[in-house]
Enzyme design. Structure first.
Site, PDB file in Angstrom:
ATOM      1  N   GLU A 113       0.833  -1.197   0.000  1.00 53.63           N
ATOM      2  CA  GLU A 113       0.000   0.000   0.000  1.00 53.63           C
ATOM      3  C   GLU A 113       0.870   1.250   0.000  1.00 53.63           C
ATOM      4  OE1 GLU A 113      -4.288  -0.750   1.385  1.00 53.63           O
ATOM      5  OE2 GLU A 113      -3.044  -0.787   3.167  1.00 53.63           O
ATOM      6  N   CYS A 127       3.601   8.512   0.834  1.00 55.04           N
ATOM      7  CA  CYS A 127       3.896   7.700   2.008  1.00 55.04           C
ATOM      8  C   CYS A 127       4.174   6.290   1.508  1.00 55.04           C
ATOM      9  CB  CYS A 127       2.668   7.752   2.915  1.00 55.04           C
ATOM     10  SG  CYS A 127       2.838   6.823   4.411  1.00 55.04           S
ATOM     11  N   CYS A 134       4.710  -6.027   9.441  1.00 57.11           N
ATOM     12  CA  CYS A 134       5.740  -5.474  10.326  1.00 57.11           C
ATOM     13  C   CYS A 134       6.003  -6.489  11.435  1.00 57.11           C
ATOM     14  CB  CYS A 134       5.240  -4.158  10.926  1.00 57.11           C
ATOM     15  SG  CYS A 134       6.503  -3.239  11.838  1.00 57.11           S
ATOM     16  N   CYS A 138       3.265  -2.413  17.591  1.00 58.15           N
ATOM     17  CA  CYS A 138       2.795  -1.220  18.283  1.00 58.15           C
ATOM     18  C   CYS A 138       1.281  -1.368  18.428  1.00 58.15           C
ATOM     19  CB  CYS A 138       3.166   0.030  17.513  1.00 58.15           C
ATOM     20  SG  CYS A 138       4.952   0.135  17.261  1.00 58.15           S
ATOM     21  N   CYS A 141      -1.374   0.473  16.125  1.00 61.77           N
ATOM     22  CA  CYS A 141      -1.112   0.502  14.673  1.00 61.77           C
ATOM     23  C   CYS A 141      -1.731  -0.707  13.979  1.00 61.77           C
ATOM     24  CB  CYS A 141       0.395   0.533  14.440  1.00 61.77           C
ATOM     25  SG  CYS A 141       0.853   0.360  12.714  1.00 61.77           S
ATOM     26  N   CYS A 363      -2.263   7.616   8.345  1.00 61.36           N
ATOM     27  CA  CYS A 363      -1.138   7.011   9.059  1.00 61.36           C
ATOM     28  C   CYS A 363      -1.555   5.837   9.923  1.00 61.36           C
ATOM     29  CB  CYS A 363      -0.534   8.040   9.996  1.00 61.36           C
ATOM     30  SG  CYS A 363       0.991   8.668   9.391  1.00 61.36           S
TER      31      CYS A 363
HETATM   32  N1  SAH Z   1       7.399   1.749  11.338  1.00 60.42           N
HETATM   33  C1  SAH Z   1       7.709   3.119  11.241  1.00 60.42           C
HETATM   34  C2  SAH Z   1       7.063   3.817  10.057  1.00 60.42           C
HETATM   35  C3  SAH Z   1       5.632   3.478   9.723  1.00 60.42           C
HETATM   36  S1  SAH Z   1       4.380   4.027  10.838  1.00 60.42           S
HETATM   37  C4  SAH Z   1       7.366   3.831  12.515  1.00 60.42           C
HETATM   38  O1  SAH Z   1       6.716   3.242  13.359  1.00 60.42           O
HETATM   39  O2  SAH Z   1       7.796   4.968  12.673  1.00 60.42           O
HETATM   40  C5  SAH Z   1       4.222   5.765  10.489  1.00 60.42           C
HETATM   41  C6  SAH Z   1       3.663   6.583  11.654  1.00 60.42           C
HETATM   42  O3  SAH Z   1       2.271   6.338  11.852  1.00 60.42           O
HETATM   43  C7  SAH Z   1       4.338   6.264  12.962  1.00 60.42           C
HETATM   44  O4  SAH Z   1       4.625   7.431  13.687  1.00 60.42           O
HETATM   45  C8  SAH Z   1       3.285   5.467  13.656  1.00 60.42           C
HETATM   46  O5  SAH Z   1       3.480   5.460  15.041  1.00 60.42           O
HETATM   47  C9  SAH Z   1       2.038   6.177  13.235  1.00 60.42           C
HETATM   48  N2  SAH Z   1       0.798   5.423  13.446  1.00 60.42           N
HETATM   49  C10 SAH Z   1       0.649   4.083  13.473  1.00 60.42           C
HETATM   50  N3  SAH Z   1      -0.647   3.768  13.664  1.00 60.42           N
HETATM   51  C11 SAH Z   1      -1.337   4.910  13.751  1.00 60.42           C
HETATM   52  C12 SAH Z   1      -2.717   5.228  13.907  1.00 60.42           C
HETATM   53  N4  SAH Z   1      -3.624   4.289  13.969  1.00 60.42           N
HETATM   54  N5  SAH Z   1      -3.067   6.535  13.949  1.00 60.42           N
HETATM   55  C13 SAH Z   1      -2.139   7.505  13.825  1.00 60.42           C
HETATM   56  N6  SAH Z   1      -0.833   7.259  13.644  1.00 60.42           N
HETATM   57  C14 SAH Z   1      -0.416   5.985  13.619  1.00 60.42           C
HETATM   58 FE1  SF4 Z   2       5.445  -1.356  12.704  1.00 61.87          FE
HETATM   59 FE2  SF4 Z   2       3.207   0.099  12.953  1.00 61.87          FE
HETATM   60 FE3  SF4 Z   2       4.972   0.021  14.954  1.00 61.87          FE
HETATM   61 FE4  SF4 Z   2       5.595   1.358  12.711  1.00 61.87          FE
HETATM   62  S1  SF4 Z   2       3.952   1.850  14.125  1.00 61.87           S
HETATM   63  S2  SF4 Z   2       6.905  -0.096  13.851  1.00 61.87           S
HETATM   64  S3  SF4 Z   2       4.571   0.030  11.173  1.00 61.87           S
HETATM   65  S4  SF4 Z   2       3.783  -1.732  14.161  1.00 61.87           S
END
Ligand code: SAH
Ligand code: SF4
Length: 384
Positions: A113, A127, A134, A138, A141, A363
């Site tokens: 995506e 993006c 992954c 987190c 996410c 995001c």
């Molecule tokens: N793995 C990397 C990059 C991808 S995530 C990282 O974690 O930085 C890109 C951004 O989106 C990160 O700051 C992540 O914490 C944020 N993010 C993830 N899930 C989200 C959500 N549901 N709402 C808003 N931001 C989110």
């Molecule tokens: Fe992986 Fe989502 Fe955490 Fe970024 S925010 S490291 S994509 S699990």
């Protein structure tokens, strides 16, 4: 002793030869591929690779026949040996706010995506994803709920930019009026677990005789893989973004489990040492606003304290909900109060407007249907 050739296996599983694709190779790989395929003599490889590079990355052509400064026979030989085809676009969605999302299939079971967000950076940001799925989980996410399928290759990362530029009609590389001016590695995956391919992709995207998106407009976001920060800076000179989300270890461990491995003190020390850090090249700290979890005024003050002395920008990201998440987004007034405290601490207008929510493109919402292919299934694909 006589030798019998058993051809039954070959007949049963015909091997479909896929021509190598030149679109995602670095300059060095491109020159080597031309020589290896015997299309260009070694002495001419660099010159030919330079010509092809312009066609592929400046003009965006996907047909050798259009390369008018290359002799017809050479073009035919190139087409015989290689391809410039784009990957399949499985789905394309356009949000009412102008965001666009593509689901791109580069191989069986590999669906990526990519999202274009207007009005971010100078004109608009793409993006891109660095992995399918992954390994980190987190808790807020959506991608984190999907197992890692695999790392993407540099070619698959560059293909995301090429597909977006096809759709936005950005070829040949315009110097002015571009719509896609910035790249953020904030799609699926943790880029620092795939640094070599990410760095090679950035070399291709930033090349001045091609797509020419400056390294200062390319941001790599990490959840905090501390041991790779130095290498990221040295290899890519990209802008750094850190997914912080909490100001103390106890909370950060529940949101970003990687914090158990690399706690805040280590992370902050790694960031301070990031190559090239200055007021002109600041780190972006991303902070997702989760109702009742990390959004109190005390935490805003703690954030200002934590970042003291680091050239920093803060991005407050309103939490983007996804089906099944236990979290909620902080209310608008809470986010504004949080931002006001940061403002008083010296950080200007840091709220990121969510875009593309209607097409689940914001995001942290990216999650493809790709499933981890089991070893047996992968063997089947490999055997044809
Ligand atoms: N793995 C990397 C990059 C991808 S995530 C990282 O974690 O930085 C890109 C951004 O989106 C990160 O700051 C992540 O914490 C944020 N993010 C993830 N899930 C989200 C959500 N549901 N709402 C808003 N931001 C989110
Ligand atoms: Fe992986 Fe989502 Fe955490 Fe970024 S925010 S490291 S994509 S699990």
């Amino acid at each position: 002793m006589g030798v019998t050739l058993d051809l039954s296996r070959a007949t049963a599983r015909p091997h479909v030869a896929v021509k190598p694709n030149l679109c995602g190779l670095t300059r060095t790989e491109l020159a080597a591929a031309l020589v290896e395929a015997d299309v260009v003599p070694a002495a001419k490889a660099k010159m030919r690779a330079g010509q092809l590079w312009r066609w592929i990355h400046h003009y965006g052509v996907t047909d050798f026949a259009l390369m008018t400064d290359i002799a017809k026979e050479t073009r035919a030989a190139l087409a015989e040996a290689f391809t410039l085809a784009r990957p399949e676009i499985v789905e394309r969605q356009v949000s009412k706010d102008g965001a666009r999302k593509w689901l791109i299939r580069t191989a069986p079971g590999i669906e990526i995506e990519t999202v274009y967000i207007p009005d971010v950076g100078r004109a608009g940001a793409l993006c891109v994803s660095s992995q399918v799925g992954c390994t980190l989980n987190c808790t807020f996410c959506h991608t984190g709920t999907q197992a890692l399928v695999r790392n993407l290759t540099a070619a698959e990362i560059v293909a995301q930019v090429q597909v977006a530029r096809d759709d936005l009609a950005e070829w040949p590389s315009p110097k002015a009026d571009r719509r896609l001016t910035n790249i953020v590695f904030m799609g699926m995956g943790e880029p620092l677990y795939n640094l070599d391919q990410v760095a090679a992709a950035i070399d291709i995207i930033a090349d001045n005789e091609g797509i020419a998106i400056s390294r200062r407009r390319i941001t790599v976001s990490t959840s905090g893989v501390v041991p790779e920060l130095q290498a990221l800076g040295e290899k890519t000179q990209a802008m750094l973004a850190i997914s912080l989300h909490a100001t103390n270890d106890a909370l950060r461990e529940t949101l970003v489990p990687l914090n158990r491995k690399y706690p805040l003190a280590q992370l902050m020390a790694g960031i301070r040492a990031y190559p090239g850090l200055s007021n002109a090249k600041r780190v972006t700290f991303e902070y997702v606003m989760l109702k009742g979890v990390n959004d109190s005024p005390a935490e805003a003050k703690a954030l200002v304290q934590l970042l003291k002395g680091i050239p920093a920008k803060i991005n407050l990201i309103p939490f983007n909900p996804w089906p099944g998440t236990p979290y909620e987004c902080s209310s608008w007034s809470t986010i504004e109060a949080f931002a006001a405290i940061l403002n008083r601490g010296g950080y200007a207008s840091p709220i990121r407007t969510p875009r593309g929510r209607d097409i689940l493109a914001a995001c942290g919402q990216l999650k493809s249907e790709s499933e981890k292919v089991r070893a047996s299934a992968r063997r089947k694909v490999a055997e044809g």
